[in-house]
Design an enzyme around this catalytic site. Structure first.
Site, PDB file in Angstrom:
ATOM      1  N   ASN A 106       0.360  -1.136  -0.077  1.00 19.52           N
ATOM      2  CA  ASN A 106       0.136  -0.285   0.156  1.00 19.52           C
ATOM      3  C   ASN A 106       1.084   1.583   0.045  1.00 19.52           C
ATOM      4  OD1 ASN A 106      -1.677   1.377   2.362  1.00 19.52           O
ATOM      5  ND2 ASN A 106      -2.007   1.652   0.610  1.00 19.52           N
ATOM      6  N   TYR A 249     -11.084  10.998   5.545  1.00 21.05           N
ATOM      7  CA  TYR A 249     -12.098  10.144   4.241  1.00 21.05           C
ATOM      8  C   TYR A 249     -11.129   9.122   4.325  1.00 21.05           C
ATOM      9  CZ  TYR A 249     -13.745   8.498  -0.022  1.00 21.05           C
ATOM     10  OH  TYR A 249     -14.419   7.944  -1.334  1.00 21.05           O
TER      11      TYR A 249
HETATM   12  P1  5GP Z   1     -16.045  15.632  -5.214  1.00 21.26           P
HETATM   13  O1  5GP Z   1     -17.415  14.937  -5.941  1.00 21.26           O
HETATM   14  O2  5GP Z   1     -15.974  17.335  -5.443  1.00 21.26           O
HETATM   15  O3  5GP Z   1     -15.168  14.602  -7.487  1.00 21.26           O
HETATM   16  O4  5GP Z   1     -15.397  14.827  -4.752  1.00 21.26           O
HETATM   17  C1  5GP Z   1     -15.749  14.799  -3.276  1.00 21.26           C
HETATM   18  C2  5GP Z   1     -16.151  13.802  -2.830  1.00 21.26           C
HETATM   19  O5  5GP Z   1     -15.657  12.147  -3.291  1.00 21.26           O
HETATM   20  C3  5GP Z   1     -16.927  13.795  -1.275  1.00 21.26           C
HETATM   21  O6  5GP Z   1     -17.505  13.255  -0.588  1.00 21.26           O
HETATM   22  C4  5GP Z   1     -15.359  13.123  -1.040  1.00 21.26           C
HETATM   23  O7  5GP Z   1     -16.325  12.348   0.187  1.00 21.26           O
HETATM   24  C5  5GP Z   1     -15.078  12.105  -2.205  1.00 21.26           C
HETATM   25  N1  5GP Z   1     -13.505  12.040  -1.537  1.00 21.26           N
HETATM   26  C6  5GP Z   1     -12.983  11.761  -1.241  1.00 21.26           C
HETATM   27  N2  5GP Z   1     -11.345  12.014  -1.637  1.00 21.26           N
HETATM   28  C7  5GP Z   1     -11.699  10.480  -2.011  1.00 21.26           C
HETATM   29  C8  5GP Z   1     -11.581   9.629  -2.962  1.00 21.26           C
HETATM   30  O8  5GP Z   1      -9.509   9.698  -2.529  1.00 21.26           O
HETATM   31  N3  5GP Z   1     -11.505   8.683  -3.781  1.00 21.26           N
HETATM   32  C9  5GP Z   1     -13.335   8.734  -3.390  1.00 21.26           C
HETATM   33  N4  5GP Z   1     -13.190   7.575  -4.616  1.00 21.26           N
HETATM   34  N5  5GP Z   1     -14.180   9.596  -3.186  1.00 21.26           N
HETATM   35  C10 5GP Z   1     -13.150  10.431  -2.452  1.00 21.26           C
HETATM   36 MG    MG Z   2     -18.300  11.556   0.367  1.00 21.19          MG
END
Ligand code: 5GP
Ligand code: MG
Length: 475
Positions: A106, A249
């Site tokens: 990882n 997160y």
């Molecule tokens: P956005 O819609 O602004 O592109 O992404 C924000 C959302 O994606 C937030 O609800 C957050 O919880 C989620 N998020 C943040 N970092 C990551 C990540 O690394 N992977 C994924 N799948 N979701 C993420």
């Molecule tokens: Mg989210």
């Protein structure tokens, strides 16, 4: 090759490790959904099963029965944009003159290409373009000349970047955490053995006890008979570079990482968010699931301040929709948000609403949600975010999108508020993050929110004296 993943290693007294490995991969499923794999060793021979897909789909009863042996490792891999590639699925396994190796990684190395070139020049054949294979070959080469501990130490002196590793060397299970401790790794005690895992939630799942985190720069060697473990502090580094985003997160809220319960961290970040940028509104609403703990801390702090704000779960999540991130086009991402979240009109209509999320990456989620809430009659929509603006990409294992895609990379907070059409928008400060984690900023990796990395990355700025880890002289 940016990968955020889950790793595990188990050594038991007298029963097959495959089933507990399988359960622990379930517990780490949130760390990766693209592929899952297990490598075991029965004292004579190595067994491996690696497949694309979720843990529950990757293994049949027969697969698990075939993975004999009381020691083994496992891996779940995160889908990275555009690289759905079975050759990168893990654990990586290799047989060589003095035995067999299995490796789960990882993190992300920043100098893998250099080492790959050197090893390829010495005749090593590579089957993937992943950095995990580079570590495996380097270690295999060192093992031809040195004992296990010295071989690992030599490899650690060569690789630069982030790595939490679980390794099988025949029936010995090892855990290694990079000298800056970027990704988590912990040790747990089971009824009849020991486990190494990315997160303590995996230990809990097996009814084990969390012993402690693996220290940055430490090698842990589990006894083959499950009776204990030995540790070696192989590399000393003045500063750590713990990823704050694991807490914000990525990790499960029920995990304890570097001594801190993730759920409590998120609630405290929510409380800070209220203290820094609280705004009067009728309702506080989490963006599920990632915003939940933040919103509960925020609402609690607001009510302590006599704000009498209602906490409501006004956004219902369809749990069968995958993460919006893996949608290839912006149009599909927007559709996915709508599929994923539906507002409960009665909690919103005619009210001023504050929605709380952990982070804004591209801005898709918050843009869609503000519009949705206004469509069902919210009088105003304020957005509060439990992390600082993400202004730069992650090179250390979290696949966050490229710089151009990040909404905060070229916009001010006011500019973003305009863009997502929020009545107000505020983020948390980096000071608040360091405060809640009780860790100085100089011991955190804040690259994605400062644009300055604790590693030596081509074309990027660094926030500290880095260079290769200093490997102490052989004793
Ligand atoms: P956005 O819609 O602004 O592109 O992404 C924000 C959302 O994606 C937030 O609800 C957050 O919880 C989620 N998020 C943040 N970092 C990551 C990540 O690394 N992977 C994924 N799948 N979701 C993420
Ligand atoms: Mg989210």
């Amino acid at each position: 090759m940016t990968e955020k993943c889950g790793v595990v290693g188990i050594s038991l007294a007298d029963r097959d490790a495959a089933r507990p490995l399988y359960y622990s991969l379930y517990a780490l499923q949130h760390r990766g959904q693209e592929s899952a794999g297990i490598v075991t060793h029965d004292g004579f021979q190595q067994h491996s099963h690696v497949e694309m897909g979720l843990v529950g789909d990757a293994f049949s009863e027969d697969d698990i029965a075939g993975l004999s042996g009381a020691t083994g490792i496992g891996h779940v891999r995160y889908p990275t944009a555009g690289s759905v590639d079975a050759s990168c699925a893990q654990p990586f396994s290799v047989s060589f003159k003095s035995g067999s190796l299995g490796l789960s990684h990882n993190g992300n190395l920043v100098n893998a290409d250099e080492i790959r070139e050197e090893l390829a020049g010495q005749g090593h054949a590579f089957t993937s373009d992943g950095d995990t294979e580079v570590i495996a070959h380097d270690l295999a080469r060192n093992l031809l000349e040195e004992d296990l501990v010295r071989a690992v130490k030599r490899t650690m002196g060569r690789i630069h970047g982030s790595y939490s590793l679980t390794i099988t060397h025949d029936d010995t299970v090892l855990g290694v955490r990079d000298p800056q401790g970027n990704r988590p790794l912990c040790i747990g005690e089971l009824e009849d053995g020991y486990i190494l895992a990315s997160e303590s939630a995996a230990v809990d799942t097996l009814d084990g006890e969390l012993v402690r985190d693996v220290k940055p720069g430490e090698l842990v060697v589990l006894h083959e008979d499950g009776s204990g473990f030995d540790t070696y502090q192989l590399v000393e580094q003045e500063h750590t570079a713990h990823c704050f985003f694991e807490h914000v997160y990525f990790a499960r809220p029920d995990s304890v990482i570097d001594g801190k319960r993730v759920y409590e961290v998120r609630r405290d970040l929510g409380r800070k968010l209220w203290a820094e940028s609280g705004i009067d509104s009728d309702v506080v609403m989490p963006v599920p699931d990632s915003g939940r703990a933040f919103a509960s801390g925020y609402a609690e702090a607001a009510n302590e301040d006599d704000e009498a704000v209602e906490f409501a779960e006004g956004l219902m999540k369809n749990r069968y929709v995958g993460r919006t991130f893996i949608m290839p086009t912006q149009d599909e991402r927007e559709r996915a948000v709508r599929l994923k979240l539906n507002p409960i009109k009665s909690t919103i209509e005619g009210k001023t609403v504050t929605i709380i999320d952990d982070s804004i990456v591209r801005g898709t989620t918050s843009t869609q949600l503000v519009k949705l809430l206004k469509d069902v009659g919210a009088e105003a929509v304020h957005v509060r975010i439990g992390a600082p603006p993400i202004v730069a990409p992650c090179y250390m294992g979290i696949d966050m999108a490229s710089r151009e895609e990040l909404i905060a990379s070229d916009k001010s907070v006011d500019g973003i508020a305009d863009e997502i059409d929020a009545d107000s928008l505020a983020y948390l400060s980096t000071e608040a993050v360091a405060d809640v984690l009780e860790t100085p900023q100089s011991d955190l990796c804040l690259g994605c929110v400062t644009g300055e990395y604790p590693y030596d990355i081509d074309g990027e700025a660094t926030d500290r004296e880095v260079g290769r880890p200093s490997v102490p002289a052989d004793d």
